[in-house]
Design an enzyme around this catalytic site. Structure first.
Site, PDB file in Angstrom:
ATOM      1  N   ASN A 150       0.808  -1.237   0.000  1.00 44.65           N
ATOM      2  CA  ASN A 150       0.000   0.000   0.000  1.00 44.65           C
ATOM      3  C   ASN A 150       0.832   1.275   0.000  1.00 44.65           C
ATOM      4  O   ASN A 150       0.405   2.296   0.505  1.00 44.65           O
ATOM      5  CB  ASN A 150      -0.955   0.018   1.216  1.00 44.65           C
ATOM      6  CG  ASN A 150      -1.821  -1.220   1.265  1.00 44.65           C
ATOM      7  OD1 ASN A 150      -2.359  -1.617   0.230  1.00 44.65           O
ATOM      8  ND2 ASN A 150      -1.910  -1.853   2.423  1.00 44.65           N
ATOM      9  N   ARG A 151       2.034   1.156  -0.559  1.00 47.24           N
ATOM     10  CA  ARG A 151       2.943   2.330  -0.648  1.00 47.24           C
ATOM     11  C   ARG A 151       3.334   2.890   0.726  1.00 47.24           C
ATOM     12  O   ARG A 151       3.800   4.016   0.844  1.00 47.24           O
ATOM     13  CB  ARG A 151       2.319   3.465  -1.484  1.00 47.24           C
ATOM     14  CG  ARG A 151       1.963   3.044  -2.908  1.00 47.24           C
ATOM     15  CD  ARG A 151       3.231   2.646  -3.671  1.00 47.24           C
ATOM     16  NE  ARG A 151       2.987   2.344  -5.077  1.00 47.24           N
ATOM     17  CZ  ARG A 151       3.070   1.127  -5.636  1.00 47.24           C
ATOM     18  NH1 ARG A 151       3.364   0.066  -4.891  1.00 47.24           N
ATOM     19  NH2 ARG A 151       2.883   0.962  -6.922  1.00 47.24           N
ATOM     20  N   MET A 152       3.164   2.050   1.766  1.00 49.51           N
ATOM     21  CA  MET A 152       3.550   2.469   3.126  1.00 49.51           C
ATOM     22  C   MET A 152       4.972   1.961   3.385  1.00 49.51           C
ATOM     23  O   MET A 152       5.223   1.158   4.288  1.00 49.51           O
ATOM     24  CB  MET A 152       2.556   1.915   4.158  1.00 49.51           C
ATOM     25  CG  MET A 152       1.149   2.452   3.968  1.00 49.51           C
ATOM     26  SD  MET A 152       1.068   4.246   4.188  1.00 49.51           S
ATOM     27  CE  MET A 152       0.987   4.332   5.966  1.00 49.51           C
TER      28      MET A 152
END
Ligand SMILES: Cc1cc2nc3c(=O)[nH]c(=O)nc-3n(C[C@H](O)[C@H](O)[C@H](O)COP(=O)(O)O)c2cc1C
Length: 215
Positions: A192-194
């Site tokens: 999640n692009r985290m």
């Protein structure tokens, strides 16, 4: 021409980077990640380093060089001191070097200052190179405009002739540089692009400050 790449996306889920597990010195973490990348099957030329300099024209320029040694002090590569990058470095030693190991979803970004390494170290490395690469260093005025491939091939023939009977010494304009880091950022892709981003920054007392950055 137009090509839409908005569907090109990948989720990064292989690993994580937690602050609790970090060494005090970033070169130790670099070494760990380098060894892991080196033993990872699908990563070719693990020592590819993208080196950005600030050119005499004021523009940054990025190109690939090969990392040939790393120590507590920094990252060593070899090149032509009169090349575009060599001139850029002579004018402004501040550079950025990036490693990207796709298979491990890892990126490392080094900001640092470049210095020439000692002549005897450059001699030692030059000596270890295959003969063809040694001759290439003599034949090429790296980054200069040349009229044709033929002209280049002729220059190589000439240096082959010149050194047929003798040892090939290191040209004085060719040698190593070391990138001495002032900050090193470790990027680990996450879902999640985290992503995990940990940045080490060199302090006045030569300790490293460690920060987590937002993804
Ligand atoms: C895989 C790869 C490895 C390279 N390794 C080096 C290197 O170690 N040293 C070098 O001077 N150029 C190397 N090059 C060529 C550079 O990318 C670049 O073309 C050259 O250094 C001239 O750059 P400049 O004109 O910006 O100085 C390599 C290129 C590739 C694609």
């Amino acid at each position: 021409m137009e090509k839409d790449l908005s569907n090109y996306r990948k989720s990064y889920e292989k690993k994580s980077l937690l602050k609790a597990a970090l060494p005090e010195n970033p070169m130790e973490l670099f070494q760990k990640w380098f060894y892991e990348a080196d033993s990872f099957e699908s990563i070719e030329e693990v020592n590819i380093m993208h080196l950005a300099t600030i050119g005499l024209d004021g523009f940054p320029k990025n190109r690939v060089v090969l990392l040939k040694r790393f120590t507590w002090e920094g990252f060593v590569f070899y090149t032509n001191y009169n090349s575009e990058k060599g001139k850029a470095i002579a004018n402004n030693p501040n550079v950025c070097a990036t490693f990207f190991w796709h298979g491990l979803e890892r990126q490392i970004i080094v900001k640092g200052k470049v210095e020439k390494i000692a002549e005897n170290l450059s001699d030692g490395y030059f000596e270890s190179r295959p003969e063809g690469s040694k001759l290439g260093a003599w034949a090429s005025k790296q980054s200069e405009v040349i009229a044709s491939r033929d002209v280049l091939d002729k220059k190589l023939e000439e240096v082959e002739k010149k050194f047929r009977e003798s040892e090939i010494p290191r040209p004085k304009y060719w040698g190593g540089y070391i990138v001495k880091p002032i900050s090193i950022e470790f990027w680990q892709g996450r879902a999640n692009r985290m992503h995990d981003r940990i940045r080490y920054t060199l302090q006045h007392n030569f300790d490293w400050k460690i920060d987590r950055l937002e993804p």
